[in-house]
Motif scaffolding. Sequence first.
Motif, PDB file in Angstrom:
ATOM      1  N   SER A  44      24.616  31.945  60.513  1.00 57.85           N
ATOM      2  CA  SER A  44      23.690  32.156  59.394  1.00 57.85           C
ATOM      3  C   SER A  44      22.277  31.706  59.763  1.00 57.85           C
ATOM      4  CB  SER A  44      24.156  31.358  58.173  1.00 57.85           C
ATOM      5  OG  SER A  44      23.977  29.963  58.414  1.00 57.85           O
ATOM      6  N   LEU A  45      21.326  32.152  58.985  1.00 54.18           N
ATOM      7  CA  LEU A  45      19.935  31.745  59.168  1.00 54.18           C
ATOM      8  C   LEU A  45      19.795  30.232  58.984  1.00 54.18           C
ATOM      9  CD1 LEU A  45      17.002  32.497  59.682  1.00 54.18           C
ATOM     10  CD2 LEU A  45      16.799  33.065  57.241  1.00 54.18           C
ATOM     11  N   ASP A  46      20.483  29.678  58.009  1.00 55.21           N
ATOM     12  CA  ASP A  46      20.432  28.221  57.795  1.00 55.21           C
ATOM     13  C   ASP A  46      20.976  27.473  59.009  1.00 55.21           C
ATOM     14  OD1 ASP A  46      19.232  28.376  55.313  1.00 55.21           O
ATOM     15  OD2 ASP A  46      21.120  28.281  54.205  1.00 55.21           O
ATOM     16  N   ALA A  47      22.009  28.011  59.649  1.00 53.37           N
ATOM     17  CA  ALA A  47      22.576  27.359  60.832  1.00 53.37           C
ATOM     18  C   ALA A  47      21.595  27.402  62.001  1.00 53.37           C
ATOM     19  CB  ALA A  47      23.897  28.007  61.226  1.00 53.37           C
ATOM     20  N   VAL A  48      20.871  28.490  62.155  1.00 54.19           N
ATOM     21  CA  VAL A  48      19.849  28.558  63.205  1.00 54.19           C
ATOM     22  C   VAL A  48      18.760  27.522  62.923  1.00 54.19           C
ATOM     23  CG1 VAL A  48      18.047  29.984  64.274  1.00 54.19           C
ATOM     24  CG2 VAL A  48      20.299  30.961  63.787  1.00 54.19           C
ATOM     25  N   ARG A  49      18.310  27.459  61.690  1.00 55.96           N
ATOM     26  CA  ARG A  49      17.296  26.457  61.321  1.00 55.96           C
ATOM     27  C   ARG A  49      17.798  25.044  61.612  1.00 55.96           C
ATOM     28  NH1 ARG A  49      16.216  29.701  56.071  1.00 55.96           N
ATOM     29  NH2 ARG A  49      14.380  30.905  56.658  1.00 55.96           N
ATOM     30  N   ALA A  50      19.058  24.784  61.303  1.00 59.53           N
ATOM     31  CA  ALA A  50      19.632  23.455  61.542  1.00 59.53           C
ATOM     32  C   ALA A  50      19.678  23.143  63.039  1.00 59.53           C
ATOM     33  CB  ALA A  50      21.030  23.365  60.932  1.00 59.53           C
ATOM     34  N   GLU A  51      20.049  24.129  63.863  1.00 59.76           N
ATOM     35  CA  GLU A  51      20.059  23.912  65.315  1.00 59.76           C
ATOM     36  C   GLU A  51      18.663  23.605  65.837  1.00 59.76           C
ATOM     37  OE1 GLU A  51      23.882  26.596  66.746  1.00 59.76           O
ATOM     38  OE2 GLU A  51      21.877  27.184  67.390  1.00 59.76           O
ATOM     39  N   LEU A  52      17.673  24.313  65.332  1.00 63.41           N
ATOM     40  CA  LEU A  52      16.295  24.057  65.759  1.00 63.41           C
ATOM     41  C   LEU A  52      15.849  22.656  65.341  1.00 63.41           C
ATOM     42  CD1 LEU A  52      14.648  27.512  64.937  1.00 63.41           C
ATOM     43  CD2 LEU A  52      15.096  26.559  67.216  1.00 63.41           C
ATOM     44  N   ALA A  53      16.251  22.231  64.146  1.00 62.96           N
ATOM     45  CA  ALA A  53      15.860  20.909  63.653  1.00 62.96           C
ATOM     46  C   ALA A  53      16.573  19.787  64.403  1.00 62.96           C
ATOM     47  CB  ALA A  53      16.146  20.804  62.154  1.00 62.96           C
ATOM     48  N   ALA A  54      17.814  20.038  64.831  1.00 64.94           N
ATOM     49  CA  ALA A  54      18.619  18.998  65.477  1.00 64.94           C
ATOM     50  C   ALA A  54      18.332  18.852  66.962  1.00 64.94           C
ATOM     51  CB  ALA A  54      20.109  19.289  65.272  1.00 64.94           C
ATOM     52  N   GLY A  55      17.694  19.833  67.547  1.00 65.59           N
ATOM     53  CA  GLY A  55      17.443  19.795  68.985  1.00 65.59           C
ATOM     54  C   GLY A  55      16.052  20.317  69.289  1.00 65.59           C
TER      55      GLY A  55
END
Length: 159
Positions: A44-55
């Motif tokens: 999902s788009l939210d999961a991509v955003r979360a990956e960018l925020a976490a790394g």
Amino acid sequence: MGLSVTISAADARDAEQILKLQYLCYQSEAELYGDWSIEPLTQSLDAVRAELAAGHGLVARLGDEVIASVRARTDEDGTVHIAKLIVHPRMRRHGIGGRLLDAIEHHFAAAGTAPKRFQLFTGHRSEGNLRLYRAKGYARTGAREIGPRLTLVTLEKAA
């Protein structure tokens, strides 16, 4: 080829372009393995955003268009996990993937996190990916069967 490709840090504003590119790029992997339920196609788009925020993520642009991307994160043991190195199908075989891989490694090496190793994975039949990773100094360290058609090959290199 004389492309004016720029590489820069990705942020949440890039997430939608990254997700669309990811969906396009992983079509060939899905076809190769006969599996359209692979995580990059269902993320999902939210999961991509979360990956960018976490790394940390990078994008390569040709003008305003995101034509390539990579994401990575460091774990507590000092391993940098590199994931979803993607290049638009029309831009492949021009060195952009190699440039992104070099850039993400350089980011973590220069970030003061003292990484011990870089690790990534790809499918066992993804010859182009395997060829690039070997050329960049990665060696196979393991494999994990995901299903009857797919084995993920893990590759690493020392930082």
